[in-house]
Scaffold this motif. Structure first.
Motif, PDB file in Angstrom:
ATOM      1  N   THR A  38      -2.423  17.307 -14.125  1.00 27.46           N
ATOM      2  CA  THR A  38      -3.850  17.253 -14.463  1.00 27.46           C
ATOM      3  C   THR A  38      -4.487  16.028 -13.811  1.00 27.46           C
ATOM      4  N   SER A  39      -5.827  15.959 -13.897  1.00 23.83           N
ATOM      5  CA  SER A  39      -6.496  14.802 -13.300  1.00 23.83           C
ATOM      6  C   SER A  39      -6.158  13.522 -14.066  1.00 23.83           C
ATOM      7  N   VAL A  40      -5.947  13.606 -15.367  1.00 25.62           N
ATOM      8  CA  VAL A  40      -5.565  12.400 -16.111  1.00 25.62           C
ATOM      9  C   VAL A  40      -4.184  11.919 -15.666  1.00 25.62           C
ATOM     10  N   ARG A 111     -12.920   7.306 -18.974  1.00 22.78           N
ATOM     11  CA  ARG A 111     -11.908   7.371 -17.927  1.00 22.78           C
ATOM     12  C   ARG A 111     -12.039   6.224 -16.943  1.00 22.78           C
ATOM     13  N   TYR A 367     -14.409  10.592 -10.673  1.00 25.16           N
ATOM     14  CA  TYR A 367     -14.988  10.849 -11.992  1.00 25.16           C
ATOM     15  C   TYR A 367     -16.451  10.411 -12.074  1.00 25.16           C
ATOM     16  N   GLN A 371     -17.873  13.837  -9.697  1.00 27.69           N
ATOM     17  CA  GLN A 371     -18.007  14.754 -10.832  1.00 27.69           C
ATOM     18  C   GLN A 371     -19.349  14.576 -11.553  1.00 27.69           C
ATOM     19  N   ASP A 380     -10.172  21.175 -13.080  1.00 29.47           N
ATOM     20  CA  ASP A 380      -9.440  19.931 -13.153  1.00 29.47           C
ATOM     21  C   ASP A 380      -8.622  19.703 -11.866  1.00 29.47           C
ATOM     22  N   TYR A 383     -10.623  18.278  -9.023  1.00 27.55           N
ATOM     23  CA  TYR A 383     -10.860  16.829  -9.021  1.00 27.55           C
ATOM     24  C   TYR A 383      -9.622  16.035  -8.594  1.00 27.55           C
TER      25      TYR A 383
ATOM     26  N   THR B  16     -11.836  16.673 -19.702  1.00 21.94           N
ATOM     27  CA  THR B  16     -10.619  16.059 -19.190  1.00 21.94           C
ATOM     28  C   THR B  16      -9.586  15.925 -20.286  1.00 21.94           C
ATOM     29  N   GLU B  19      -7.789  19.150 -20.900  1.00 19.09           N
ATOM     30  CA  GLU B  19      -6.796  19.462 -19.877  1.00 19.09           C
ATOM     31  C   GLU B  19      -5.476  18.741 -20.110  1.00 19.09           C
ATOM     32  N   ARG B  20      -5.531  17.668 -20.910  1.00 18.64           N
ATOM     33  CA  ARG B  20      -4.308  16.882 -21.099  1.00 18.64           C
ATOM     34  C   ARG B  20      -3.204  17.681 -21.774  1.00 18.64           C
TER      35      ARG B  20
END
Lengths: 552, 101
Positions: A38-40, A111, A367, A371, A380, A383, B16, B19-20
């Motif tokens: 994921t982006s995180v 973020r 971000y 975004q 997601d 990104y 976001t 999505e985690r």
């Protein structure tokens, strides 16, 4: 500039040590790839890292080679007063970030640092900060890269462009592939390699000058004299090596400058945002403060050793400038083997500094710019791809900056001075916004803009000879103070005239509004008393005071 | 984690966060292994060279057998890192945490 006088006699073993390091760094990047979905995961390591990892990465991100070389140079030039950059100019701000500000940063799930401004104030404030941060990071990455190339040219005889390209490609590879986890893991590794490289220089240097007492005697007989051994004595006036009054040191360096740098610089705060829970995020800068207390032993002490052992150190140009204090000691004292470790440590620290800039840049670009303002509805995965492309783009601009800096070497100093101007007004906007819930979104924007312009104007008027300060350092104290005051005044004037943000939108962002949960996500192991952020922060502050006693 | 609902909501942040659930972060390796491994190799390399250092090397380092000592210390540090990750592997998430995901 050919650097022939600084050339180290590296042998196959030393190069082997350096090569093994490059391979390991790349390996870490590629191995981190499997943990990215994921982006995180890509931008914030999935918010999964333990506190000791994020803490060491936090200190490492600041331990760029410009910092190490610069602090050794300051040690040689100003003596023990250089300690202020660590003990009052860093530790209190790091503790404050962990204890007071982190609950808002981490608890609100923002973020990035600019994103906090978007939620607390409005989009114009956010965009202003996001763009200035993104531009600053790629340019500073370029400056780091150029500095790396200069040192590789001087020490190893590599042509400038080879060093620029090699350094950039390695950093590019491990961040594009491994994301923030690649950057942070390598920063932790770099921290230990840097220390392993600096400790032998310090130990051999101390043996050479006859131990600590021998060094103190030698400093007393040197140009610095007794004043070189004291941090606070003589600060009742500006008649001391640093030319700074204690009020300037405490409020200028210890408060405005250091809080501005440590608490709002996303390249630093990002490390804490990647921690696995609130407790770990709060402990991140506090854990970093402990090594920060001790780093002067391997920067300032070698600086002083170089000052008393290298004849003619302190020339205005050539090989004997203060900035070469550590490279000169490496040349004179280290046999092959530890020499390879020291060169690797120095290269590692350049890459750590640059990687911190690049990973901060790609996150804010993706971000906070792409975004939020360009394409809002991507998936997601989209990104993550943007982030990877931003990394490539950022590094390319960095390379370009490095080549421009190679053509006009003064540009380096200007870029750094320029971007240090942004910190103080940003910190003022944050701290007022965090503690004064009435501060309106429009006031946020105008405060930040006018504070930045005030800092810029002070700097330009000083450079243009209209305003007079005793030194660049004094200008930076005053410029930061003026910026801080401007922000406060503008906030106080604009706020009553404009509409406040509704209370329910401020929860988790402003002191006293609730919505911050310090305990909810705690891991079983983090409940033990010795992992309390407040306790750890108090101890490191006490240590900073105690360490000052012998060098008062 | 009802507490989270008190926090003000932002669509970008929440997206976001959602999505985690798919996060692969738990597949990240333990960096202690890499640090330990690299320092063991550095320690052995530099320490071995230190065993065979001649007088010029020792004189340059002001009479210290610096390679030998630095090598030994790096080896010890590397072994300690490996031992730490062996004895205290990564803490598994608590029950609440597992439920949260």
């Amino acid at each position: 500039m050919d650097g022939g006088g600084l050339r180290l006699s590296m042998n196959g073993l030393d190069y082997g040590i350096l090569a093994l390091y490059f391979v390991t760094v790349l390996g870490v990047g590629f191995a981190a790839r499997r943990a990215i979905r994921t982006s995180v995961d890509f931008f914030l390591s999935g918010r999964s890292l333990p506190a000791w990892v994020t803490g060491l990465a936090f200190v490492s991100a600041n331990l760029g080679a410009l910092e190490i070389i610069g602090m050794a140079a300051n040690g040689a030039q100003y003596g023990m007063m250089t300690l202020h950059y660590y003990w009052i100019g860093a530790v209190p701000a790091m503790v404050f970030l962990g204890i007071v500000m982190m609950p808002f940063y981490y608890g609100s799930r923002v973020r990035s640092v600019p994103e906090y401004l978007r939620l607390r104030f409005n989009r114009p404030t956010h965009l202003l900060n996001a763009i200035s941060f993104a531009v600053a990071q790629v340019l500073i990455a370029g400056v780091n890269l150029y500095a790396l190339a200069l040192i590789m040219q001087a020490l190893l005889g590599w042509p400038l462009w080879v060093a620029i390209v090699v350094g950039a490609v390695i950093v590019l590879a491990y961040i594009t592939v491994g994301g923030l986890s690649g950057a942070i893991y390598n920063e932790v590794l770099q921290f230990f390699v840097i220390i392993a490289g600096l400790v032998p220089i310090t130990v051999i240097g101390l043996v050479k000058v006859g131990g600590v007492s021998g060094l103190m005697d030698a400093v007393r007989e040197s140009r610095l004299g007794e004043a070189g051994l004291h941090a606070w004595q003589g600060t009742g006036s500006t008649d001391n090596p640093l030319g700074a009054h204690w009020i300037g040191i405490v409020f200028g360096l210890g408060f405005v400058l250091s809080f501005g740098y440590w608490t709002t610089n996303f390249a630093e705060v990002q490390r804490a945002l990647s921690a696995r829970n609130m407790s770990a995020a709060r402990r991140t800068p506090i854990i970093a403060a402990y090594p920060k207390l001790l780093i002067p032993a391997v920067t300032i002490i070698p600086g002083l050793i170089a000052m008393v052992t290298v004849q003619g150190l302190g020339a205005s140009e050539g090989d004997l400038v203060y900035n070469n204090a550590i490279p000169l000691l490496m040349r004179d004292l280290l046999p092959n083997g530890v020499l390879g470790i020291a060169v690797t440590g120095l290269v590692a620290s350049f890459m750590a500094g640059m990687a911190a800039n690049v990973s901060g840049f790609n996150t804010v670009f993706t971000y906070d710019i792409w975004q939020a303002y360009v394409r809002r509805d991507g998936s997601d995965e989209y990104y993550v791809r943007v982030g990877r492309l931003a990394t490539v783009g950022g590094v390319l601009v960095g390379i370009g900056t490095a080549f421009i800096a190679a053509g006009f070497s003064n540009i380096m100093n200007y870029i750094q001075a320029l971007f240090s101007l942004f910190n103080a007004p940003l910190f003022a906007t944050f701290i007022i916004g965090m503690f004064w819930k009435r501060m309106s979104p429009l006031a946020g924007f105008w405060s930040l803009l006018s504070g930045t312009l005030a800092a810029l104007a002070t700097y330009l008027l000083y450079k243009g000879g209209v305003l007079h300060f005793n030194s660049d350092l004094e200008e930076s104290f005053w410029g930061a103070g003026i910026a801080f005051a401007t922000v406060a005044v503008v906030a106080a004037v604009v706020t009553p005239l404009t509409r406040p943000k509704p209370d329910d939108e401020l929860q988790g962002l402003v002191y006293g509004m609730g919505g911050v949960d310090l305990k909810g996500d705690v891991l079983a192991g983090d409940r033990v008393w010795w992992r309390s952020p407040v306790l750890l922060g108090a101890i490191v502050l006490v240590l900073a005071v105690v360490l000052y006693i012998p060098v008062f | 984690m009802e507490q989270h609902s008190e926090r003000s909501q932002d669509p970008l942040v929440e997206e976001t966060e959602a999505e985690r659930a798919r996060s692969a972060a738990s597949r990240l390796f333990d960096i202690r292994r890499v640090i330990g491994g690299l320092f063991v190799v550095y320690g052995v390399l530099v320490g071995l060279v230190g065993l065979f250092d001649g007088q010029p090397e020792i004189d340059k380092a002001q009479g210290l057998r610096i390679n030998l000592w630095a090598g030994l210390l790096m080896l010890l540090f590397g072994v300690a890192m490996l031992a730490w990750q062996w004895l205290r592997p990564v803490e598994p998430p608590t029950v609440e945490e597992a439920q949260e995901v």
